[in-house]
Design an enzyme around this catalytic site. Sequence first.
Site, PDB file in Angstrom:
ATOM      1  N   PRO A  98      -1.616 -10.150  -1.936  1.00 48.57           N
ATOM      2  CA  PRO A  98      -0.166 -10.239  -2.182  1.00 48.57           C
ATOM      3  C   PRO A  98       0.322  -9.301  -3.282  1.00 48.57           C
ATOM      4  CG  PRO A  98      -1.200 -12.426  -2.229  1.00 48.57           C
ATOM      5  CD  PRO A  98      -2.307 -11.427  -2.130  1.00 48.57           C
ATOM      6  N   GLU A 125      -8.880 -17.557  -4.655  1.00 44.94           N
ATOM      7  CA  GLU A 125      -7.897 -17.002  -5.587  1.00 44.94           C
ATOM      8  C   GLU A 125      -7.928 -15.481  -5.620  1.00 44.94           C
ATOM      9  OE1 GLU A 125      -5.450 -18.816  -7.120  1.00 44.94           O
ATOM     10  OE2 GLU A 125      -6.342 -20.263  -5.749  1.00 44.94           O
ATOM     11  N   ARG A 163      -1.279   0.269  17.847  1.00 46.93           N
ATOM     12  CA  ARG A 163      -0.197   0.548  18.804  1.00 46.93           C
ATOM     13  C   ARG A 163       0.368   1.954  18.634  1.00 46.93           C
ATOM     14  NH1 ARG A 163       3.509  -2.582  19.955  1.00 46.93           N
ATOM     15  NH2 ARG A 163       5.303  -1.217  20.027  1.00 46.93           N
ATOM     16  N   ASP A 178      10.123   2.168  18.833  1.00 50.95           N
ATOM     17  CA  ASP A 178      10.063   0.931  18.047  1.00 50.95           C
ATOM     18  C   ASP A 178      11.103   0.928  16.938  1.00 50.95           C
ATOM     19  OD1 ASP A 178       7.922  -0.023  19.443  1.00 50.95           O
ATOM     20  OD2 ASP A 178       6.418   0.424  17.912  1.00 50.95           O
TER      21      ASP A 178
HETATM   22  N1  ADE Z   1      -3.383 -12.343   1.250  1.00 51.66           N
HETATM   23  C1  ADE Z   1      -2.657 -13.453   1.028  1.00 51.66           C
HETATM   24  N2  ADE Z   1      -1.355 -13.212   1.138  1.00 51.66           N
HETATM   25  C2  ADE Z   1      -1.237 -11.881   1.456  1.00 51.66           C
HETATM   26  C3  ADE Z   1      -0.140 -11.028   1.700  1.00 51.66           C
HETATM   27  N3  ADE Z   1       1.119 -11.452   1.646  1.00 51.66           N
HETATM   28  N4  ADE Z   1      -0.396  -9.743   1.994  1.00 51.66           N
HETATM   29  C4  ADE Z   1      -1.655  -9.294   2.034  1.00 51.66           C
HETATM   30  N5  ADE Z   1      -2.722 -10.050   1.812  1.00 51.66           N
HETATM   31  C5  ADE Z   1      -2.523 -11.352   1.517  1.00 51.66           C
END
Ligand code: ADE
Length: 251
Positions: A98, A125, A163, A178
Amino acid sequence: MSATRLELDVLTLFPAMFSAISDYGVSGRALDRGLASLQVWNLRDFTTDNYRTVDDRPYGGGPGMVMLAEPVALAVQAARERQKLAGVSAPHVVYLAPHGRRLDHAMVMALLSRQGLVLLAGRYEGVDQRVLDSEVDETVSIGDYVLSGGELPVMVLVDALLRQLPGALGDSQSAAEDSFVDGLLDYPHYTRPEVWRGQPVPAVLTGGDHARIRQWRHRQSLLRTAALRPDLLAARGTSDEELKLLVKEDS
Ligand code: ADE
């Protein structure tokens, strides 16, 4: 570059999840056609103890567990060696998390210009920062929300890559049409019946005038992007011709 196949290695604790992309649809067909090769590695196979331990408690305390550096390092090494044998001189290692740079169409195309990608899916985590510092070239997020692991993000990225490969889509489809390709969202689509529950298909689409249809679709893309993603339109800009198209009566 399009003649050589894309080499993909995935490092995960849940290899079985990847049948979702290898066994279905456009991604499955691209792999069947040999446009790319996908090797999925189980991080547990690179553990060094009898319990096949892949995680441990975080130094400094706090909730959750952290993935051990050593199995990740060994798995990256195995993937690098496989890619080298497949002719990739410098595999690009991507960690999905994230806190990475948010994925968009331009990043998909930039990643596609690599000969080979090693994609690391984290769990718990996260992964011990030391192995990330020494092995990972780029960290990518698929959006500002947290999933329970990197497997779905890896699959999202692999699908978006596959793709785009020449030959992945059928003759009647084109990745060039696209959403996002020219900075605009896709236009609306319609199929039979011509009138559904009292709602007719826009007349222009059944009229057979292909220049008008192209213009109508372009206008719809502009209107939809202006309404739903004004940020995209602002970043891209609009040509004089497009501005004229926008003020034209919708017919
Ligand atoms: N792992 C957990 N959440 C994620 C996200 N939003 N993007 C990439 N990897 C992740």
